[in-house]
Design a protein around this motif. Structure first.
Motif, PDB file in Angstrom:
ATOM      1  N   MET A   1       3.439  -0.834   8.231  1.00  0.00           N
ATOM      2  CA  MET A   1       3.402  -1.017   6.819  1.00  0.00           C
ATOM      3  C   MET A   1       2.284  -0.163   6.579  1.00  0.00           C
ATOM      4  O   MET A   1       1.091  -0.351   6.832  1.00  0.00           O
ATOM      5  CB  MET A   1       3.183  -2.843   6.545  1.00  0.00           C
ATOM      6  CG  MET A   1       2.683  -2.875   5.382  1.00  0.00           C
ATOM      7  SD  MET A   1       2.282  -4.689   5.060  1.00  0.00           S
ATOM      8  CE  MET A   1       0.651  -4.460   5.268  1.00  0.00           C
ATOM      9  N   ALA A   2       2.461   0.378   5.105  1.00  0.00           N
ATOM     10  CA  ALA A   2       1.547   1.057   4.296  1.00  0.00           C
ATOM     11  C   ALA A   2       0.907   0.242   3.363  1.00  0.00           C
ATOM     12  O   ALA A   2       1.709  -0.684   2.897  1.00  0.00           O
ATOM     13  CB  ALA A   2       1.810   2.525   3.908  1.00  0.00           C
ATOM     14  N   THR A   3      -0.321   0.490   2.913  1.00  0.00           N
ATOM     15  CA  THR A   3      -0.837  -0.182   1.847  1.00  0.00           C
ATOM     16  C   THR A   3      -0.928   0.893   0.823  1.00  0.00           C
ATOM     17  O   THR A   3      -1.197   1.920   0.980  1.00  0.00           O
ATOM     18  CB  THR A   3      -2.412  -0.862   2.186  1.00  0.00           C
ATOM     19  OG1 THR A   3      -2.959  -0.060   2.549  1.00  0.00           O
ATOM     20  CG2 THR A   3      -2.142  -1.890   3.176  1.00  0.00           C
ATOM     21  N   GLY A   4      -0.978   0.253  -0.478  1.00  0.00           N
ATOM     22  CA  GLY A   4      -1.004   1.261  -1.590  1.00  0.00           C
ATOM     23  C   GLY A   4       0.157   2.087  -1.961  1.00  0.00           C
ATOM     24  O   GLY A   4       0.146   2.975  -2.677  1.00  0.00           O
ATOM     25  N   LEU A   5       1.372   1.089  -1.567  1.00  0.00           N
ATOM     26  CA  LEU A   5       2.600   1.754  -2.271  1.00  0.00           C
ATOM     27  C   LEU A   5       2.567   1.589  -3.747  1.00  0.00           C
ATOM     28  O   LEU A   5       3.249   2.170  -4.501  1.00  0.00           O
ATOM     29  CB  LEU A   5       4.027   1.039  -1.472  1.00  0.00           C
ATOM     30  CG  LEU A   5       4.387   1.523  -0.178  1.00  0.00           C
ATOM     31  CD1 LEU A   5       5.342   0.373   0.390  1.00  0.00           C
ATOM     32  CD2 LEU A   5       4.946   2.741  -0.359  1.00  0.00           C
ATOM     33  N   LEU A   6       1.900   0.279  -4.079  1.00  0.00           N
ATOM     34  CA  LEU A   6       1.918   0.154  -5.499  1.00  0.00           C
ATOM     35  C   LEU A   6       0.438  -0.104  -5.872  1.00  0.00           C
ATOM     36  O   LEU A   6      -0.605   0.077  -5.078  1.00  0.00           O
ATOM     37  CB  LEU A   6       2.473  -1.489  -5.722  1.00  0.00           C
ATOM     38  CG  LEU A   6       3.851  -1.816  -5.391  1.00  0.00           C
ATOM     39  CD1 LEU A   6       3.979  -3.292  -5.254  1.00  0.00           C
ATOM     40  CD2 LEU A   6       4.601  -1.016  -6.609  1.00  0.00           C
ATOM     41  N   THR A   7       0.244   0.341  -7.098  1.00  0.00           N
ATOM     42  CA  THR A   7      -1.173   0.149  -7.785  1.00  0.00           C
ATOM     43  C   THR A   7      -1.443  -1.199  -7.631  1.00  0.00           C
ATOM     44  O   THR A   7      -0.453  -2.164  -7.628  1.00  0.00           O
ATOM     45  CB  THR A   7      -1.270   0.699  -9.155  1.00  0.00           C
ATOM     46  OG1 THR A   7      -0.120   0.046 -10.099  1.00  0.00           O
ATOM     47  CG2 THR A   7      -0.787   2.300  -9.315  1.00  0.00           C
ATOM     48  N   PRO A   8      -2.653  -1.583  -7.843  1.00  0.00           N
ATOM     49  CA  PRO A   8      -3.133  -2.936  -7.713  1.00  0.00           C
ATOM     50  C   PRO A   8      -2.532  -3.674  -8.972  1.00  0.00           C
ATOM     51  O   PRO A   8      -2.109  -4.880  -9.108  1.00  0.00           O
ATOM     52  CB  PRO A   8      -4.706  -3.156  -7.772  1.00  0.00           C
ATOM     53  CG  PRO A   8      -4.969  -1.767  -7.202  1.00  0.00           C
ATOM     54  CD  PRO A   8      -3.955  -0.890  -7.461  1.00  0.00           C
ATOM     55  N   GLU A   9      -2.261  -2.772 -10.036  1.00  0.00           N
ATOM     56  CA  GLU A   9      -1.871  -3.417 -11.177  1.00  0.00           C
ATOM     57  C   GLU A   9      -0.328  -3.791 -11.033  1.00  0.00           C
ATOM     58  O   GLU A   9       0.071  -4.778 -11.487  1.00  0.00           O
ATOM     59  CB  GLU A   9      -1.940  -2.548 -12.399  1.00  0.00           C
ATOM     60  CG  GLU A   9      -3.564  -2.582 -12.904  1.00  0.00           C
ATOM     61  CD  GLU A   9      -4.207  -1.284 -12.123  1.00  0.00           C
ATOM     62  OE1 GLU A   9      -3.676  -0.671 -11.276  1.00  0.00           O
ATOM     63  OE2 GLU A   9      -5.450  -1.281 -11.937  1.00  0.00           O
ATOM     64  N   ALA A  10       0.291  -3.014 -10.461  1.00  0.00           N
ATOM     65  CA  ALA A  10       1.852  -3.190 -10.263  1.00  0.00           C
ATOM     66  C   ALA A  10       2.047  -4.409  -9.220  1.00  0.00           C
ATOM     67  O   ALA A  10       3.033  -5.294  -9.428  1.00  0.00           O
ATOM     68  CB  ALA A  10       2.466  -1.830  -9.781  1.00  0.00           C
ATOM     69  N   ALA A  11       1.241  -4.625  -8.194  1.00  0.00           N
ATOM     70  CA  ALA A  11       1.341  -5.477  -7.468  1.00  0.00           C
ATOM     71  C   ALA A  11       1.156  -6.780  -7.951  1.00  0.00           C
ATOM     72  O   ALA A  11       1.854  -7.717  -7.739  1.00  0.00           O
ATOM     73  CB  ALA A  11       0.306  -5.277  -6.117  1.00  0.00           C
ATOM     74  N   ASP A  12      -0.084  -6.759  -8.829  1.00  0.00           N
ATOM     75  CA  ASP A  12      -0.476  -8.014  -9.604  1.00  0.00           C
ATOM     76  C   ASP A  12       0.688  -8.198 -10.702  1.00  0.00           C
ATOM     77  O   ASP A  12       1.018  -9.561 -10.743  1.00  0.00           O
ATOM     78  CB  ASP A  12      -1.773  -7.930 -10.399  1.00  0.00           C
ATOM     79  CG  ASP A  12      -2.953  -7.742  -9.478  1.00  0.00           C
ATOM     80  OD1 ASP A  12      -2.851  -8.281  -8.383  1.00  0.00           O
ATOM     81  OD2 ASP A  12      -3.997  -7.576  -9.953  1.00  0.00           O
ATOM     82  N   ARG A  13       1.499  -7.610 -11.250  1.00  0.00           N
ATOM     83  CA  ARG A  13       2.504  -7.795 -12.184  1.00  0.00           C
ATOM     84  C   ARG A  13       3.736  -8.301 -11.407  1.00  0.00           C
ATOM     85  O   ARG A  13       4.311  -9.233 -11.992  1.00  0.00           O
ATOM     86  CB  ARG A  13       2.881  -6.575 -12.702  1.00  0.00           C
ATOM     87  CG  ARG A  13       3.833  -6.787 -13.802  1.00  0.00           C
ATOM     88  CD  ARG A  13       4.109  -5.576 -14.733  1.00  0.00           C
ATOM     89  NE  ARG A  13       5.369  -5.911 -15.600  1.00  0.00           N
ATOM     90  CZ  ARG A  13       6.330  -4.889 -15.900  1.00  0.00           C
ATOM     91  NH1 ARG A  13       6.122  -3.619 -15.751  1.00  0.00           N
ATOM     92  NH2 ARG A  13       7.263  -5.180 -16.510  1.00  0.00           N
ATOM     93  N   ILE A  14       4.183  -7.861  -9.985  1.00  0.00           N
ATOM     94  CA  ILE A  14       5.211  -8.620  -9.247  1.00  0.00           C
ATOM     95  C   ILE A  14       4.804  -9.821  -8.923  1.00  0.00           C
ATOM     96  O   ILE A  14       5.636 -10.833  -9.166  1.00  0.00           O
ATOM     97  CB  ILE A  14       5.382  -7.637  -8.010  1.00  0.00           C
ATOM     98  CG1 ILE A  14       5.974  -6.177  -8.442  1.00  0.00           C
ATOM     99  CG2 ILE A  14       6.647  -8.572  -7.097  1.00  0.00           C
ATOM    100  CD1 ILE A  14       6.310  -5.153  -7.108  1.00  0.00           C
ATOM    101  N   VAL A  15       3.537 -10.174  -8.595  1.00  0.00           N
ATOM    102  CA  VAL A  15       3.157 -11.634  -8.174  1.00  0.00           C
ATOM    103  C   VAL A  15       3.188 -12.358  -9.409  1.00  0.00           C
ATOM    104  O   VAL A  15       3.665 -13.534  -9.433  1.00  0.00           O
ATOM    105  CB  VAL A  15       1.770 -11.503  -7.482  1.00  0.00           C
ATOM    106  CG1 VAL A  15       1.345 -12.867  -7.062  1.00  0.00           C
ATOM    107  CG2 VAL A  15       1.898 -10.709  -6.088  1.00  0.00           C
ATOM    108  N   THR A  16       2.589 -11.780 -10.564  1.00  0.00           N
ATOM    109  CA  THR A  16       2.606 -12.922 -11.804  1.00  0.00           C
ATOM    110  C   THR A  16       4.179 -13.170 -12.304  1.00  0.00           C
ATOM    111  O   THR A  16       4.302 -14.263 -12.485  1.00  0.00           O
ATOM    112  CB  THR A  16       1.839 -11.977 -12.756  1.00  0.00           C
ATOM    113  OG1 THR A  16       0.484 -11.892 -12.171  1.00  0.00           O
ATOM    114  CG2 THR A  16       1.861 -12.807 -14.175  1.00  0.00           C
ATOM    115  N   THR A  17       5.098 -12.024 -12.067  1.00  0.00           N
ATOM    116  CA  THR A  17       6.529 -12.508 -12.608  1.00  0.00           C
ATOM    117  C   THR A  17       7.029 -13.400 -11.742  1.00  0.00           C
ATOM    118  O   THR A  17       7.668 -14.192 -12.135  1.00  0.00           O
ATOM    119  CB  THR A  17       7.008 -10.995 -12.146  1.00  0.00           C
ATOM    120  OG1 THR A  17       6.727  -9.812 -13.174  1.00  0.00           O
ATOM    121  CG2 THR A  17       8.656 -11.088 -12.381  1.00  0.00           C
TER     122      THR A  17
END
Length: 129
Positions: A1-17
């Motif tokens: 598993m790689a980290t950094g596929l998403l920006t922190p903002e994009a990751a936060d957006r998915i979780v918030t969604t």
């Protein structure tokens, strides 16, 4: 598993969604591409012992096989998948190159529709290199 596929903002957006649509029933959220994945959320009472690489492989291959099988179906275009297990549910939303799956304790069909629509909007707005 790689980290950094998403920006922190994009990751936060998915979780918030997902948290907005699912609430406290949300168990985990994983973003994936054809080649990699990143678990962006895991509820604190769950263990990090799932074999996500095998799981993602099955989800991606299984999706492509099913999508091909139903291409000419009178059911219409594919929207999302719900999988039902003894201890929860999985919802998977994908595009041609990426996807998100979220696991939950339990939801209504209306809740699944809301999270699928929101995740689909997120994926359609993204550009994947």
């Amino acid at each position: 598993m790689a980290t950094g596929l998403l920006t922190p903002e994009a990751a936060d957006r998915i979780v918030t969604t997902c948290r907005t649509a699912i609430g406290d029933s949300l168990r985990s959220v994983t973003y994936f591409t054809r080649d990699d994945y990143e678990q962006v959320y895991l509820r604190e009472d769950l263990e990090r012992d799932a074999d996500l690489s095998t799981f993602i492989g099955h989800e991606w291959r299984g999706f492509k096989t099913a999508q091909t099988a139903y291409e000419s179906s009178e059911l219409g275009e594919y929207n999302y998948t719900i999988r039902v297990f003894d201890n929860g549910f999985l919802i998977r939303v994908t595009t041609e190159s990426e996807g998100v799956f979220a696991t939950t304790d339990g939801l209504t069909v209306k809740d699944f529709e809301e999270v699928a629509t929101a995740l689909n909007s997120f994926l359609e707005e993204r550009t994947v290199s």
